[in-house]
Motif scaffolding. Sequence first.
Motif, PDB file in Angstrom:
ATOM      1  N   THR A 113       0.833  -1.205   0.000  1.00  0.00           N
ATOM      2  CA  THR A 113       0.000   0.000   0.000  1.00  0.00           C
ATOM      3  C   THR A 113       0.868   1.255   0.000  1.00  0.00           C
ATOM      4  O   THR A 113       0.604   2.213  -0.745  1.00  0.00           O
ATOM      5  N   HIS A 131       2.346   1.632  -3.357  1.00  0.00           N
ATOM      6  CA  HIS A 131       1.300   2.087  -4.274  1.00  0.00           C
ATOM      7  C   HIS A 131       1.093   3.600  -4.145  1.00  0.00           C
ATOM      8  O   HIS A 131       1.023   4.322  -5.142  1.00  0.00           O
ATOM      9  N   LEU A 132       1.007   4.070  -2.911  1.00  0.00           N
ATOM     10  CA  LEU A 132       0.779   5.489  -2.655  1.00  0.00           C
ATOM     11  C   LEU A 132       1.988   6.330  -3.044  1.00  0.00           C
ATOM     12  O   LEU A 132       1.821   7.481  -3.498  1.00  0.00           O
ATOM     13  N   VAL A 148      -4.256   5.770  -8.968  1.00  0.00           N
ATOM     14  CA  VAL A 148      -4.325   4.587  -8.105  1.00  0.00           C
ATOM     15  C   VAL A 148      -4.684   3.352  -8.927  1.00  0.00           C
ATOM     16  O   VAL A 148      -4.102   2.275  -8.738  1.00  0.00           O
ATOM     17  N   LEU A 198      -0.142  -2.607  -4.950  1.00  0.00           N
ATOM     18  CA  LEU A 198      -1.150  -3.643  -4.715  1.00  0.00           C
ATOM     19  C   LEU A 198      -1.458  -4.441  -5.977  1.00  0.00           C
ATOM     20  O   LEU A 198      -1.974  -5.557  -5.892  1.00  0.00           O
ATOM     21  N   ALA A 221      -8.151  -4.896  -2.232  1.00  0.00           N
ATOM     22  CA  ALA A 221      -7.216  -3.934  -1.638  1.00  0.00           C
ATOM     23  C   ALA A 221      -7.166  -2.637  -2.443  1.00  0.00           C
ATOM     24  O   ALA A 221      -7.143  -1.538  -1.875  1.00  0.00           O
ATOM     25  N   LEU A 237      -8.417   1.039  -1.087  1.00  0.00           N
ATOM     26  CA  LEU A 237      -7.492   2.173  -1.123  1.00  0.00           C
ATOM     27  C   LEU A 237      -8.102   3.347  -1.875  1.00  0.00           C
ATOM     28  O   LEU A 237      -7.990   4.504  -1.436  1.00  0.00           O
ATOM     29  N   CYS A 252      -8.901   7.040  -0.295  1.00  0.00           N
ATOM     30  CA  CYS A 252      -8.353   8.251  -0.918  1.00  0.00           C
ATOM     31  C   CYS A 252      -9.463   9.230  -1.295  1.00  0.00           C
ATOM     32  O   CYS A 252      -9.299  10.447  -1.160  1.00  0.00           O
TER      33      CYS A 252
END
Length: 238
Positions: A29, A32-33, A165, A180, A204, A208, A212
């Motif tokens: 995560t 990913h961010l 994302v 992810l 997931a 997320l 967000c």
Amino acid sequence: MSIIDQTIEWFGEPNRWSWTDPAGVPYRTVEHLQFSLLALAISAVLTIPPALWLAHYRRAQFLATSAVNIGRAIPSFGLVILFWFLASRLEVDTTFWPLMLALVALALPPLFTNTYAGVIQLEQETVDAARGTGHREWQIMLRLELPLASPVILAGARVAFLQLVATVAIGAIVNDGGGLGRYIVDGFALGDPGHGEILAGGIAVVVLALVCEGVFALVTRWVTPRGLAIQSRAETRS
């Protein structure tokens, strides 16, 4: 074993919630961010200043309109593959730049369009009043137009970020990290035993994205000037 049982078993593995193990959901995560936020920051730096300047002087309206159509026409997966192909031909690191360039390209249109539209829609009388009190053009842009247009700009940032994302998950195909999306790619590689991992990765990513979305809603409420928020609520009630 059903796909639901596979997914539950996958989430229950001991290293699944580790912050340091690449198999952990928190680890992926954060990864990913990092990709998504870096791409959004680069896009904002490249886009918001020129869009603010052009809107202030009422120029390039055709470009702002075209940016919407360009953003809708660009396929995310196609961009990722295109930049990966070019990077591999040029012998550039394919684990970072292809995905990052694709993400930036996807975030540019909504940020540019919303910044331009947010400034254009402001009442000209407000800008003229600022000039009448001795404000310079750069002061009007930074102290008046940018704050008042911030809700519209953040709406564009929200759209761009949610697209980022989703695209980072797709980019796991060409990226060694992948955030992810790595679970989805690895699940497909396993075949039938990996269906639970594919579903878990999809869940997931969705969670997320929803988190967000909520964070952007809170940030928008926080940065919106109080007077503008009161006016917006009054217009909604009427």
